[in-house]
Write a protein that holds these residues in place. Structure first.
Motif: not given
Ligand SMILES: Nc1nc2c(c(=O)[nH]1)N[C@H]1C(S)=C(S)[C@@H](COP(=O)(O)O)O[C@H]1N2
Ligand SMILES: [Mo]
Length: 421
Positions: A308-321, A377-391
Protein backbone atom coordinates in the motif's frame (compact mmCIF):
# COMPACT_ATOMS: atom_id res chain seq x y z
CA UNK A 1 14.56 0.24 -25.66
CA UNK A 2 12.65 -2.84 -24.65
CA UNK A 3 9.69 -0.97 -23.33
CA UNK A 4 6.05 -1.81 -22.81
CA UNK A 5 4.68 0.70 -25.28
CA UNK A 6 6.41 -1.13 -28.07
CA UNK A 7 4.96 -4.57 -27.55
CA UNK A 8 3.68 -6.24 -30.69
CA UNK A 9 1.65 -9.39 -30.88
CA UNK A 10 4.00 -12.25 -31.31
CA UNK A 11 3.44 -15.86 -30.51
CA UNK A 12 5.58 -17.31 -27.85
CA UNK A 13 4.34 -20.85 -28.25
CA UNK A 14 6.13 -22.44 -25.35
CA UNK A 15 5.14 -19.77 -22.90
CA UNK A 16 1.54 -19.87 -24.02
CA UNK A 17 1.46 -23.59 -23.39
CA UNK A 18 3.18 -22.97 -20.06
CA UNK A 19 0.28 -20.78 -18.94
CA UNK A 20 -2.35 -23.08 -20.37
CA UNK A 21 -0.81 -25.81 -18.29
CA UNK A 22 -0.98 -23.58 -15.22
CA UNK A 23 -4.62 -22.95 -15.96
CA UNK A 24 -5.25 -26.70 -16.21
CA UNK A 25 -3.94 -27.27 -12.70
CA UNK A 26 -6.04 -24.40 -11.47
CA UNK A 27 -5.48 -22.09 -8.57
CA UNK A 28 -2.76 -24.25 -7.03
CA UNK A 29 -0.69 -23.82 -10.17
CA UNK A 30 -1.06 -20.06 -10.20
CA UNK A 31 0.49 -20.11 -6.79
CA UNK A 32 -0.05 -16.49 -5.85
CA UNK A 33 -3.69 -16.41 -6.82
CA UNK A 34 -5.81 -17.61 -3.96
CA UNK A 35 -9.04 -16.25 -5.43
CA UNK A 36 -8.58 -17.56 -8.92
CA UNK A 37 -10.74 -20.65 -8.55
CA UNK A 38 -13.70 -18.41 -7.80
CA UNK A 39 -12.86 -15.70 -10.28
CA UNK A 40 -13.45 -16.12 -13.98
CA UNK A 41 -10.62 -18.57 -14.38
CA UNK A 42 -10.60 -18.64 -18.18
CA UNK A 43 -10.63 -14.87 -18.53
CA UNK A 44 -7.79 -14.45 -16.02
CA UNK A 45 -5.58 -16.90 -17.76
CA UNK A 46 -6.43 -15.36 -21.12
CA UNK A 47 -5.39 -11.94 -19.90
CA UNK A 48 -2.06 -13.29 -18.77
CA UNK A 49 -1.62 -15.40 -21.89
CA UNK A 50 -2.20 -12.27 -24.00
CA UNK A 51 0.43 -10.34 -22.05
CA UNK A 52 2.84 -13.21 -22.50
CA UNK A 53 2.09 -13.60 -26.20
CA UNK A 54 2.92 -9.94 -26.69
CA UNK A 55 6.50 -10.58 -25.58
CA UNK A 56 9.20 -10.94 -28.18
CA UNK A 57 12.64 -12.31 -27.51
CA UNK A 58 14.93 -10.75 -30.12
CA UNK A 59 14.50 -7.02 -30.70
CA UNK A 60 13.45 -5.92 -34.20
CA UNK A 61 15.60 -3.18 -35.82
CA UNK A 62 13.05 -0.37 -35.33
CA UNK A 63 12.88 -1.02 -31.57
CA UNK A 64 16.58 -1.42 -30.83
CA UNK A 65 17.84 1.39 -28.60
CA UNK A 66 20.94 3.29 -29.75
CA UNK A 67 23.80 5.06 -27.98
CA UNK A 68 25.94 6.88 -30.53
CA UNK A 69 27.95 10.00 -31.18
CA UNK A 70 29.41 11.75 -34.24
CA UNK A 71 28.62 14.86 -36.27
CA UNK A 72 27.47 13.79 -38.72
CA UNK A 73 26.68 10.27 -37.56
CA UNK A 74 29.15 8.15 -39.55
CA UNK A 75 26.52 6.00 -41.27
CA UNK A 76 24.54 9.00 -42.56
CA UNK A 77 27.18 10.04 -45.10
CA UNK A 78 26.19 9.85 -48.78
CA UNK A 79 27.12 6.52 -50.28
CA UNK A 80 30.20 7.81 -52.17
CA UNK A 81 31.58 9.13 -48.90
CA UNK A 82 30.66 5.89 -47.09
CA UNK A 83 32.69 4.02 -49.72
CA UNK A 84 35.60 6.42 -49.43
CA UNK A 85 35.86 6.13 -45.64
CA UNK A 86 35.51 2.36 -45.46
CA UNK A 87 31.96 2.33 -44.13
CA UNK A 88 30.71 -0.15 -46.74
CA UNK A 89 31.39 -3.89 -46.80
CA UNK A 90 33.26 -3.56 -50.13
CA UNK A 91 35.64 -0.87 -48.84
CA UNK A 92 35.90 -1.72 -45.11
CA UNK A 93 39.39 -2.30 -43.76
CA UNK A 94 40.63 -3.12 -40.27
CA UNK A 95 44.15 -2.21 -39.21
CA UNK A 96 45.72 -4.23 -36.38
CA UNK A 97 49.01 -2.56 -35.48
CA UNK A 98 51.39 -1.96 -32.59
CA UNK A 99 50.91 1.02 -30.28
CA UNK A 100 53.62 3.58 -31.23
CA UNK A 101 53.94 4.66 -27.56
CA UNK A 102 54.13 1.24 -25.92
CA UNK A 103 54.56 -1.17 -28.80
CA UNK A 104 53.76 -4.84 -28.66
CA UNK A 105 56.20 -6.80 -30.80
CA UNK A 106 54.40 -7.96 -33.94
CA UNK A 107 56.01 -9.78 -36.86
CA UNK A 108 53.07 -9.16 -39.17
CA UNK A 109 51.05 -6.04 -38.35
CA UNK A 110 48.01 -5.56 -40.58
CA UNK A 111 48.08 -2.03 -42.01
CA UNK A 112 46.73 -0.03 -44.90
CA UNK A 113 50.26 1.24 -45.54
CA UNK A 114 51.63 -2.28 -46.01
CA UNK A 115 48.58 -3.22 -48.06
CA UNK A 116 47.60 -6.13 -45.79
CA UNK A 117 44.84 -4.62 -43.62
CA UNK A 118 42.00 -7.07 -43.02
CA UNK A 119 39.21 -6.57 -45.55
CA UNK A 120 35.67 -7.91 -45.86
CA UNK A 121 36.55 -10.80 -48.20
CA UNK A 122 39.24 -12.06 -45.86
CA UNK A 123 36.91 -11.74 -42.88
CA UNK A 124 34.24 -13.75 -44.75
CA UNK A 125 36.88 -16.35 -45.67
CA UNK A 126 37.78 -16.69 -41.98
CA UNK A 127 34.07 -16.82 -41.16
CA UNK A 128 33.65 -19.97 -43.26
CA UNK A 129 35.53 -21.98 -40.65
CA UNK A 130 35.67 -19.76 -37.55
CA UNK A 131 32.36 -17.90 -37.28
CA UNK A 132 30.36 -18.21 -34.06
CA UNK A 133 26.89 -17.08 -33.02
CA UNK A 134 25.61 -16.37 -29.54
CA UNK A 135 22.86 -14.56 -27.67
CA UNK A 136 23.70 -11.31 -25.92
CA UNK A 137 21.70 -8.45 -24.46
CA UNK A 138 22.95 -4.94 -25.30
CA UNK A 139 22.75 -2.56 -22.36
CA UNK A 140 24.30 0.81 -21.59
CA UNK A 141 25.63 0.86 -18.03
CA UNK A 142 24.00 4.29 -17.73
CA UNK A 143 20.59 3.17 -18.99
CA UNK A 144 17.77 1.94 -16.79
CA UNK A 145 16.62 -0.67 -19.28
CA UNK A 146 18.35 -2.85 -21.90
CA UNK A 147 18.72 -1.43 -25.44
CA UNK A 148 17.98 -4.67 -27.25
CA UNK A 149 18.42 -8.40 -27.42
CA UNK A 150 20.31 -10.06 -30.23
CA UNK A 151 21.71 -13.13 -31.86
CA UNK A 152 25.14 -11.88 -32.88
CA UNK A 153 27.51 -13.49 -35.39
CA UNK A 154 31.19 -12.87 -35.95
CA UNK A 155 34.75 -14.16 -36.02
CA UNK A 156 36.61 -14.41 -32.69
CA UNK A 157 38.95 -11.42 -32.37
CA UNK A 158 41.81 -13.72 -31.34
CA UNK A 159 41.90 -15.19 -34.85
CA UNK A 160 42.88 -11.75 -36.17
CA UNK A 161 45.27 -11.05 -33.29
CA UNK A 162 47.16 -14.25 -34.17
CA UNK A 163 47.42 -13.15 -37.84
CA UNK A 164 49.71 -10.31 -36.65
CA UNK A 165 52.19 -12.87 -35.22
CA UNK A 166 52.61 -11.19 -31.81
CA UNK A 167 55.81 -12.16 -29.97
CA UNK A 168 55.96 -10.23 -26.71
CA UNK A 169 55.05 -7.08 -24.80
CA UNK A 170 51.35 -7.50 -25.45
CA UNK A 171 49.16 -6.72 -22.46
CA UNK A 172 46.14 -4.92 -23.84
CA UNK A 173 44.14 -3.93 -26.93
CA UNK A 174 42.86 -0.42 -27.63
CA UNK A 175 40.27 -0.15 -30.38
CA UNK A 176 38.13 2.48 -32.00
CA UNK A 177 35.70 3.09 -34.82
CA UNK A 178 35.43 5.55 -37.68
CA UNK A 179 34.99 9.03 -36.20
CA UNK A 180 34.96 11.49 -39.14
CA UNK A 181 38.75 11.89 -38.88
CA UNK A 182 38.09 14.26 -36.01
CA UNK A 183 39.93 13.29 -32.85
CA UNK A 184 37.29 14.92 -30.63
CA UNK A 185 34.73 12.45 -31.97
CA UNK A 186 36.71 9.30 -31.21
CA UNK A 187 34.99 6.51 -29.31
CA UNK A 188 37.51 4.12 -27.85
CA UNK A 189 37.52 1.09 -25.64
CA UNK A 190 40.00 -1.55 -24.53
CA UNK A 191 40.40 -5.08 -23.24
CA UNK A 192 43.14 -7.07 -21.54
CA UNK A 193 44.76 -9.46 -24.01
CA UNK A 194 43.89 -12.40 -21.76
CA UNK A 195 40.15 -11.87 -22.22
CA UNK A 196 40.60 -11.93 -25.99
CA UNK A 197 42.81 -15.03 -26.17
CA UNK A 198 40.90 -17.15 -23.65
CA UNK A 199 37.27 -17.41 -22.56
CA UNK A 200 36.30 -18.15 -18.94
CA UNK A 201 34.26 -21.38 -18.65
CA UNK A 202 30.81 -20.92 -20.15
CA UNK A 203 31.69 -17.51 -21.60
CA UNK A 204 31.67 -16.70 -25.32
CA UNK A 205 34.52 -15.17 -27.32
CA UNK A 206 34.94 -11.47 -28.08
CA UNK A 207 34.07 -11.19 -31.78
CA UNK A 208 34.43 -8.98 -34.82
CA UNK A 209 30.70 -8.91 -35.40
CA UNK A 210 29.03 -8.50 -38.80
CA UNK A 211 25.52 -9.93 -38.27
CA UNK A 212 22.66 -9.28 -35.87
CA UNK A 213 19.48 -11.36 -35.82
CA UNK A 214 20.29 -13.00 -39.13
CA UNK A 215 21.01 -9.80 -41.11
CA UNK A 216 24.24 -8.01 -41.90
CA UNK A 217 24.80 -5.20 -39.39
CA UNK A 218 23.21 -1.91 -40.41
CA UNK A 219 25.22 1.31 -40.14
CA UNK A 220 23.05 2.30 -37.20
CA UNK A 221 23.96 -0.91 -35.33
CA UNK A 222 27.66 -0.38 -36.06
CA UNK A 223 28.20 -2.00 -39.45
CA UNK A 224 29.97 -3.04 -41.51
CA UNK A 225 31.80 -4.48 -38.46
CA UNK A 226 31.64 -3.77 -34.74
CA UNK A 227 33.36 -5.21 -31.71
CA UNK A 228 31.05 -7.37 -29.60
CA UNK A 229 32.07 -8.21 -26.04
CA UNK A 230 29.57 -10.74 -24.68
CA UNK A 231 30.09 -10.17 -20.97
CA UNK A 232 30.41 -6.38 -20.95
CA UNK A 233 28.17 -3.33 -21.03
CA UNK A 234 27.68 -1.62 -24.39
CA UNK A 235 30.61 0.79 -24.31
CA UNK A 236 33.06 -2.09 -24.89
CA UNK A 237 31.27 -3.00 -28.14
CA UNK A 238 32.66 -0.26 -30.39
CA UNK A 239 30.76 0.37 -33.63
CA UNK A 240 32.19 1.15 -37.11
CA UNK A 241 35.38 -0.64 -36.05
CA UNK A 242 38.43 0.24 -38.15
CA UNK A 243 41.48 0.01 -35.91
CA UNK A 244 42.87 -2.25 -33.18
CA UNK A 245 46.09 -1.24 -31.44
CA UNK A 246 48.13 -3.90 -29.65
CA UNK A 247 49.87 -2.31 -26.71
CA UNK A 248 52.07 -3.01 -23.76
CA UNK A 249 50.23 -0.35 -21.75
CA UNK A 250 48.61 -2.01 -18.74
CA UNK A 251 45.66 0.34 -18.24
CA UNK A 252 42.24 1.01 -19.74
CA UNK A 253 41.95 4.19 -21.79
CA UNK A 254 38.26 3.87 -22.61
CA UNK A 255 36.25 6.92 -23.66
CA UNK A 256 33.77 5.84 -20.99
CA UNK A 257 36.40 6.12 -18.24
CA UNK A 258 36.17 9.90 -18.69
CA UNK A 259 32.48 9.86 -17.74
CA UNK A 260 33.13 8.46 -14.25
CA UNK A 261 32.03 5.00 -15.43
CA UNK A 262 33.34 1.77 -13.93
CA UNK A 263 34.95 0.32 -17.06
CA UNK A 264 35.69 -3.08 -15.51
CA UNK A 265 32.09 -3.95 -14.76
CA UNK A 266 30.53 -7.24 -15.82
CA UNK A 267 26.80 -7.23 -16.60
CA UNK A 268 24.46 -7.17 -13.59
CA UNK A 269 21.29 -9.13 -12.94
CA UNK A 270 18.12 -7.03 -12.57
CA UNK A 271 14.38 -7.05 -13.33
CA UNK A 272 12.13 -4.55 -15.11
CA UNK A 273 8.40 -4.34 -15.71
CA UNK A 274 7.12 -4.51 -19.27
CA UNK A 275 3.31 -4.55 -19.16
CA UNK A 276 1.43 -3.79 -15.96
CA UNK A 277 -1.96 -2.16 -15.33
CA UNK A 278 -1.89 1.21 -13.59
CA UNK A 279 -5.63 1.28 -12.87
CA UNK A 280 -7.91 -1.69 -12.38
CA UNK A 281 -11.31 -2.63 -11.02
CA UNK A 282 -11.30 -4.64 -7.83
CA UNK A 283 -12.65 -7.82 -9.43
CA UNK A 284 -10.23 -7.79 -12.38
CA UNK A 285 -7.23 -10.11 -12.50
CA UNK A 286 -4.04 -8.13 -13.13
CA UNK A 287 -1.63 -9.63 -15.67
CA UNK A 288 1.95 -8.43 -15.27
CA UNK A 289 4.94 -9.22 -17.45
CA UNK A 290 8.54 -8.15 -17.34
CA UNK A 291 12.09 -8.83 -18.31
CA UNK A 292 15.25 -9.66 -16.45
CA UNK A 293 18.77 -9.01 -17.58
CA UNK A 294 20.79 -12.06 -16.61
CA UNK A 295 24.20 -10.85 -15.49
CA UNK A 296 27.45 -12.56 -14.57
CA UNK A 297 25.93 -14.31 -11.55
CA UNK A 298 22.96 -15.76 -13.42
CA UNK A 299 19.34 -15.62 -12.36
CA UNK A 300 17.46 -17.92 -10.02
CA UNK A 301 14.18 -16.04 -9.67
CA UNK A 302 12.22 -12.85 -10.14
CA UNK A 303 10.05 -11.56 -7.31
CA UNK A 304 7.43 -8.85 -6.85
CA UNK A 305 6.11 -6.94 -3.89
CA UNK A 306 2.80 -5.11 -3.76
CA UNK A 307 2.62 -2.63 -0.88
CA UNK A 308 0.00 0.00 0.00
CA UNK A 309 1.19 3.53 -0.83
CA UNK A 310 2.76 5.24 2.14
CA UNK A 311 3.99 2.02 3.77
CA UNK A 312 6.73 3.05 6.18
CA UNK A 313 10.03 1.35 5.67
CA UNK A 314 13.08 1.28 7.95
CA UNK A 315 15.83 3.60 6.66
CA UNK A 316 18.48 0.98 7.32
CA UNK A 317 16.89 -1.40 4.82
CA UNK A 318 17.03 0.70 1.63
CA UNK A 319 16.79 -2.37 -0.62
CA UNK A 320 13.62 -3.71 1.07
CA UNK A 321 15.36 -7.01 1.86
CA UNK A 322 12.89 -7.82 4.64
CA UNK A 323 9.73 -7.10 2.60
CA UNK A 324 7.26 -9.94 1.87
CA UNK A 325 8.43 -10.54 -1.70
CA UNK A 326 6.69 -13.30 -3.67
CA UNK A 327 7.91 -15.30 -6.64
CA UNK A 328 6.86 -14.55 -10.22
CA UNK A 329 7.01 -17.17 -12.99
CA UNK A 330 10.18 -17.24 -15.09
CA UNK A 331 9.29 -18.07 -18.67
CA UNK A 332 11.06 -20.85 -20.54
CA UNK A 333 13.12 -20.31 -23.70
CA UNK A 334 11.00 -19.49 -26.76
CA UNK A 335 10.64 -22.04 -29.54
CA UNK A 336 9.59 -19.53 -32.18
CA UNK A 337 12.17 -16.79 -32.76
CA UNK A 338 10.04 -14.47 -34.82
CA UNK A 339 12.47 -11.58 -35.37
CA UNK A 340 14.83 -14.02 -37.10
CA UNK A 341 14.37 -14.99 -40.77
CA UNK A 342 11.59 -17.64 -40.93
CA UNK A 343 11.27 -17.44 -37.13
CA UNK A 344 14.06 -20.04 -36.89
CA UNK A 345 17.22 -20.09 -34.87
CA UNK A 346 20.13 -21.06 -37.13
CA UNK A 347 22.51 -23.82 -36.02
CA UNK A 348 24.96 -23.97 -34.40
CA UNK A 349 24.53 -21.34 -31.67
CA UNK A 350 26.91 -21.38 -28.70
CA UNK A 351 25.13 -22.61 -25.59
CA UNK A 352 22.56 -24.57 -27.63
CA UNK A 353 22.48 -28.33 -28.17
CA UNK A 354 23.34 -28.83 -31.86
CA UNK A 355 20.93 -31.80 -32.14
CA UNK A 356 17.83 -30.20 -30.68
CA UNK A 357 18.82 -26.53 -31.13
CA UNK A 358 17.50 -25.92 -27.61
CA UNK A 359 19.52 -24.07 -24.94
CA UNK A 360 21.61 -26.35 -22.72
CA UNK A 361 20.60 -24.20 -19.74
CA UNK A 362 18.05 -21.43 -19.16
CA UNK A 363 18.14 -18.57 -18.41
CA UNK A 364 21.53 -17.90 -20.05
CA UNK A 365 24.07 -15.42 -18.72
CA UNK A 366 24.35 -12.03 -20.46
CA UNK A 367 20.97 -12.49 -22.09
CA UNK A 368 17.31 -11.74 -21.45
CA UNK A 369 14.67 -13.74 -19.61
CA UNK A 370 10.96 -12.93 -19.44
CA UNK A 371 8.72 -13.38 -16.41
CA UNK A 372 5.03 -13.00 -15.69
CA UNK A 373 2.57 -13.07 -12.84
CA UNK A 374 -1.20 -12.82 -12.43
CA UNK A 375 -2.45 -10.85 -9.43
CA UNK A 376 -6.01 -11.37 -8.25
CA UNK A 377 -8.00 -10.43 -5.16
CA UNK A 378 -6.17 -7.17 -4.66
CA UNK A 379 -8.20 -4.97 -2.32
CA UNK A 380 -9.29 -1.43 -3.28
CA UNK A 381 -6.44 1.02 -2.72
CA UNK A 382 -3.31 2.68 -4.08
CA UNK A 383 -0.18 0.55 -4.27
CA UNK A 384 3.50 0.51 -5.09
CA UNK A 385 4.45 -2.52 -7.15
CA UNK A 386 8.12 -3.50 -7.22
CA UNK A 387 10.13 -6.25 -8.88
CA UNK A 388 13.59 -7.61 -8.20
CA UNK A 389 15.85 -10.49 -9.17
CA UNK A 390 17.61 -13.08 -7.05
CA UNK A 391 20.81 -14.12 -8.79
CA UNK A 392 22.14 -17.68 -8.91
CA UNK A 393 24.27 -16.94 -5.85
CA UNK A 394 21.07 -16.14 -3.94
CA UNK A 395 21.80 -12.39 -3.79
CA UNK A 396 18.85 -10.00 -4.19
CA UNK A 397 18.98 -6.97 -6.52
CA UNK A 398 20.54 -4.38 -6.34
CA UNK A 399 23.25 -6.22 -4.38
CA UNK A 400 25.96 -7.39 -4.63
CA UNK A 401 26.94 -4.33 -6.73
CA UNK A 402 24.57 -1.42 -6.05
CA UNK A 403 26.73 1.43 -7.43
CA UNK A 404 25.10 3.00 -10.46
CA UNK A 405 28.21 3.74 -12.52
CA UNK A 406 28.95 0.03 -12.89
CA UNK A 407 25.45 -0.56 -14.32
CA UNK A 408 22.01 0.70 -13.35
CA UNK A 409 20.12 -1.86 -11.30
CA UNK A 410 17.83 0.06 -8.96
CA UNK A 411 14.67 -1.71 -7.87
CA UNK A 412 11.84 -0.48 -10.12
CA UNK A 413 8.64 0.84 -8.60
CA UNK A 414 5.37 1.37 -10.49
CA UNK A 415 2.02 2.63 -9.20
CA UNK A 416 -1.21 0.68 -9.20
CA UNK A 417 -4.69 1.90 -8.23
CA UNK A 418 -7.43 -0.62 -7.59
CA UNK A 419 -10.88 0.98 -7.72
CA UNK A 420 -14.31 -0.19 -6.63
CA UNK A 421 -15.70 0.13 -10.17
N1 LIG B 1 31.85 4.09 -32.50
C1 LIG B 1 31.01 4.07 -31.43
N2 LIG B 1 30.74 2.89 -30.84
C2 LIG B 1 29.91 2.84 -29.78
C3 LIG B 1 29.33 4.01 -29.24
C4 LIG B 1 29.64 5.24 -29.88
O1 LIG B 1 29.16 6.31 -29.50
N3 LIG B 1 30.47 5.23 -30.99
N4 LIG B 1 28.52 3.94 -28.11
C5 LIG B 1 28.78 2.79 -27.24
C6 LIG B 1 27.84 2.67 -26.15
S1 LIG B 1 28.09 3.72 -24.84
C7 LIG B 1 26.86 1.70 -26.11
S2 LIG B 1 25.88 1.53 -24.76
C8 LIG B 1 26.66 0.78 -27.26
C9 LIG B 1 25.22 0.76 -27.72
O2 LIG B 1 25.08 -0.07 -28.82
P1 LIG B 1 23.82 0.08 -29.79
O3 LIG B 1 23.72 1.54 -30.19
O4 LIG B 1 24.03 -0.84 -30.93
O5 LIG B 1 22.61 -0.31 -28.99
O6 LIG B 1 27.48 1.13 -28.38
C10 LIG B 1 28.82 1.49 -28.02
N5 LIG B 1 29.63 1.62 -29.21
MO1 LIG C 1 26.70 3.15 -23.17
Amino acid sequence: MLDPDNLVTEHFEVTRRHFLRLSAVGAAGLSLVPGLAHADEGASTDALARAVEALEYFTPPDKFGTVERGTPLPYTHPVEKLREVGMTRATWKLEVVADPDKPATLENPLSKEAGNALDWDRLMKLAETKAVRFLKIMTCNNGGSPLGMGLWEGVPLREIVWLTKPKENLRRLFYFGYHNDDHKQIFRSSLPIGRVLEDPPGEHPVILCYKLNGEFLSGKRGGPVRMLVPDAYGFKSVKWLQKVVLTNAPFANDTYADGNNDVDSAMKTFARFMSHPTKAKVSEPLPISGLAQVGMSGLSKVQYWLSPKGTDWPKDDPHFTTAPWRDADLLPAPTVWKTLPDGKLPSPVLGFDPNTNRPTSWPMRNTLAHWAVLLTDVAVGDYDLRCRTIDANGIAQPLPRPFQKSGQNKIQNVSLSVLLS
